[in-house]
Design a protein around this motif. Structure first.
Motif, PDB file in Angstrom:
ATOM      1  N   THR A 174     -19.604 -75.245  23.956  1.00 17.90           N
ATOM      2  CA  THR A 174     -20.654 -74.214  23.923  1.00 17.90           C
ATOM      3  C   THR A 174     -20.430 -73.129  24.976  1.00 17.90           C
ATOM      4  O   THR A 174     -20.477 -71.933  24.647  1.00 17.90           O
ATOM      5  CB  THR A 174     -22.041 -74.851  24.094  1.00 17.90           C
ATOM      6  N   PRO A 175     -20.180 -73.465  26.255  1.00 15.87           N
ATOM      7  CA  PRO A 175     -19.934 -72.400  27.245  1.00 15.87           C
ATOM      8  C   PRO A 175     -18.708 -71.544  26.911  1.00 15.87           C
ATOM      9  O   PRO A 175     -18.756 -70.318  27.025  1.00 15.87           O
ATOM     10  CB  PRO A 175     -19.717 -73.173  28.553  1.00 15.87           C
ATOM     11  N   LEU A 176     -17.609 -72.193  26.489  1.00 13.61           N
ATOM     12  CA  LEU A 176     -16.408 -71.424  26.163  1.00 13.61           C
ATOM     13  C   LEU A 176     -16.645 -70.501  24.981  1.00 13.61           C
ATOM     14  O   LEU A 176     -16.121 -69.386  24.942  1.00 13.61           O
ATOM     15  CB  LEU A 176     -15.251 -72.387  25.850  1.00 13.61           C
ATOM     16  N   THR A 177     -17.459 -70.949  24.030  1.00 16.84           N
ATOM     17  CA  THR A 177     -17.747 -70.118  22.860  1.00 16.84           C
ATOM     18  C   THR A 177     -18.597 -68.910  23.239  1.00 16.84           C
ATOM     19  O   THR A 177     -18.296 -67.772  22.844  1.00 16.84           O
ATOM     20  CB  THR A 177     -18.468 -70.945  21.780  1.00 16.84           C
TER      21      THR A 177
ATOM     22  N   ASN B  15      -9.708 -68.061  28.628  1.00 14.54           N
ATOM     23  CA  ASN B  15     -10.580 -68.793  27.714  1.00 14.54           C
ATOM     24  C   ASN B  15      -9.893 -68.893  26.355  1.00 14.54           C
ATOM     25  O   ASN B  15      -9.723 -67.882  25.672  1.00 14.54           O
ATOM     26  CB  ASN B  15     -11.925 -68.067  27.572  1.00 14.54           C
ATOM     27  N   PRO B  16      -9.485 -70.084  25.922  1.00 11.11           N
ATOM     28  CA  PRO B  16      -8.748 -70.196  24.647  1.00 11.11           C
ATOM     29  C   PRO B  16      -9.564 -69.760  23.436  1.00 11.11           C
ATOM     30  O   PRO B  16      -8.993 -69.276  22.447  1.00 11.11           O
ATOM     31  CB  PRO B  16      -8.407 -71.692  24.568  1.00 11.11           C
ATOM     32  N   VAL B  17     -10.879 -69.897  23.504  1.00 10.33           N
ATOM     33  CA  VAL B  17     -11.713 -69.521  22.362  1.00 10.33           C
ATOM     34  C   VAL B  17     -11.735 -68.004  22.182  1.00 10.33           C
ATOM     35  O   VAL B  17     -11.938 -67.503  21.084  1.00 10.33           O
ATOM     36  CB  VAL B  17     -13.149 -70.073  22.520  1.00 10.33           C
ATOM     37  N   PHE B  18     -11.503 -67.272  23.256  1.00 11.44           N
ATOM     38  CA  PHE B  18     -11.460 -65.814  23.177  1.00 11.44           C
ATOM     39  C   PHE B  18     -10.420 -65.354  22.161  1.00 11.44           C
ATOM     40  O   PHE B  18     -10.663 -64.442  21.356  1.00 11.44           O
ATOM     41  CB  PHE B  18     -11.148 -65.209  24.550  1.00 11.44           C
ATOM     42  N   TYR B  19      -9.230 -65.973  22.183  1.00  9.74           N
ATOM     43  CA  TYR B  19      -8.158 -65.581  21.274  1.00  9.74           C
ATOM     44  C   TYR B  19      -8.548 -65.861  19.821  1.00  9.74           C
ATOM     45  O   TYR B  19      -8.169 -65.110  18.920  1.00  9.74           O
ATOM     46  CB  TYR B  19      -6.878 -66.336  21.632  1.00  9.74           C
ATOM     47  N   MET B  20      -9.304 -66.919  19.608  1.00 11.80           N
ATOM     48  CA  MET B  20      -9.739 -67.263  18.248  1.00 11.80           C
ATOM     49  C   MET B  20     -10.723 -66.233  17.722  1.00 11.80           C
ATOM     50  O   MET B  20     -10.588 -65.735  16.594  1.00 11.80           O
ATOM     51  CB  MET B  20     -10.375 -68.658  18.250  1.00 11.80           C
ATOM     52  N   VAL B  21     -11.724 -65.926  18.527  1.00 12.96           N
ATOM     53  CA  VAL B  21     -12.731 -64.950  18.108  1.00 12.96           C
ATOM     54  C   VAL B  21     -12.091 -63.570  17.930  1.00 12.96           C
ATOM     55  O   VAL B  21     -12.387 -62.859  16.956  1.00 12.96           O
ATOM     56  CB  VAL B  21     -13.868 -64.878  19.146  1.00 12.96           C
ATOM     57  N   ASP B  22     -11.188 -63.215  18.825  1.00 14.56           N
ATOM     58  CA  ASP B  22     -10.596 -61.875  18.789  1.00 14.56           C
ATOM     59  C   ASP B  22      -9.734 -61.673  17.547  1.00 14.56           C
ATOM     60  O   ASP B  22      -9.774 -60.607  16.920  1.00 14.56           O
ATOM     61  CB  ASP B  22      -9.765 -61.649  20.053  1.00 14.56           C
ATOM     62  N   MET B  23      -8.965 -62.704  17.161  1.00 14.56           N
ATOM     63  CA  MET B  23      -8.095 -62.500  16.001  1.00 14.56           C
ATOM     64  C   MET B  23      -8.896 -62.519  14.695  1.00 14.56           C
ATOM     65  O   MET B  23      -8.548 -61.819  13.744  1.00 14.56           O
ATOM     66  CB  MET B  23      -6.976 -63.545  15.966  1.00 14.56           C
ATOM     67  N   VAL B  24      -9.992 -63.265  14.651  1.00 14.15           N
ATOM     68  CA  VAL B  24     -10.834 -63.235  13.458  1.00 14.15           C
ATOM     69  C   VAL B  24     -11.557 -61.891  13.365  1.00 14.15           C
ATOM     70  O   VAL B  24     -11.729 -61.333  12.277  1.00 14.15           O
ATOM     71  CB  VAL B  24     -11.842 -64.407  13.470  1.00 14.15           C
TER      72      VAL B  24
END
Length: 256
Positions: free
Chosen positions: A179-182, A205-214
């Motif tokens: 939750t915090p990383l998201t 933050n690894p989740v940043f790359y996921m959100v950014d590419m989507v």
């Protein structure tokens, strides 16, 4: 033997999908309602604002992040709950003794998590059409990216389920890490607008790359190269798949 393994493998996938589909009110409609509230609040609170550095309506900017946030939570929840319940009921041993490979065991649980995550993400996308129009710049990329991300958090859910000794332990993963990383991944803001060093910190933050590419797949813009994000996220997926398969092989916290 190959035919028997295939039948058991597909049976595991069917079992995992039936687990969440039989309680769709909790597993699909509950996250749909909570995300719809986000959409309503942001659509009407920021209807005349643009996302910083993107020159697009703010609601267009946050929709990809909201979809991925729900996809992440549900992919993780499906596999982690399945494993912890199997351990409590004692039937995890039956799965380990079944005549299929450890990679099939990993993929079977993972595909179940992907199915739930993708279904929730798709339903939320359909609802979001009423708020921003539903345009997607690169639909094929959006699907591929979403599948990889859902796979990653399905695998993380397996790790959490194997590690956890009770349901509270699974909550530790969800509440203190996912939750915090998201929320700090740029779902609601662009890292371009962060002051000073904070834009650099976001890159860890690894989740940043996921959100950014989507987001790139949806609006055609991103904070960093979507291909760099894909390399990082793809490598993470492969590493986690190897790790989960190894944990099943050694019977981590299952064989004693």
């Amino acid at each position: 033997m190959v035919k028997i393994r295939s039948i058991i493998f597909y049976s595991l996938i069917k079992r995992e999908i039936l687990r969440f589909s039989k309680v769709a009110v909790q597993t699909v409609f509950a996250p749909l309602i909570s995300t719809s509230l986000y959409l309503i609040i942001f659509a009407y609170s920021f209807q005349n604002r643009e996302a910083v550095g993107y020159n697009i309506p703010y609601i267009d900017f946050i929709v990809p992040g909201l979809i991925i946030m729900s996809l992440i939570q549900n992919s993780f929840a499906n596999t982690s709950s399945s494993l912890i319940v199997a351990k409590y009921q004692g039937n995890i041993v039956d799965l380990l003794l079944a005549p299929f490979s450890h990679i099939q065991l990993s993929l079977g649980f993972m595909i179940g998590g992907i199915a739930r995550g993708m279904l929730v993400g798709f339903v939320i996308y359909l609802v979001s059409i009423f708020f921003y129009g539903g345009s997607v710049a690169y639909p094929f990329l959006a699907i591929i990216f979403a599948l990889i991300i859902s796979g990653i958090f399905s695998l993380l859910g397996i790790i959490a389920g194997l590690w956890a000794e009770k349901f509270d332990h699974v909550s530790i993963f969800s509440n203190f890490f996912i939750t915090p990383l998201t929320f700090l991944s740029g779902v609601f803001y662009s890292v371009r607008g962060l002051p000073g060093i904070w834009s650099e910190v976001s890159l860890f933050n690894p989740v940043f790359y996921m959100v950014d590419m989507v987001r790139y797949a949806f609006v055609g813009q991103s904070d960093i190269s979507p291909w760099l994000s894909l390399i990082i996220v793809g490598a993470s997926f492969l590493a986690l798949l190897y790790l989960v398969t190894h944990l099943f092989k050694i019977g981590y916290k299952v064989k004693s």
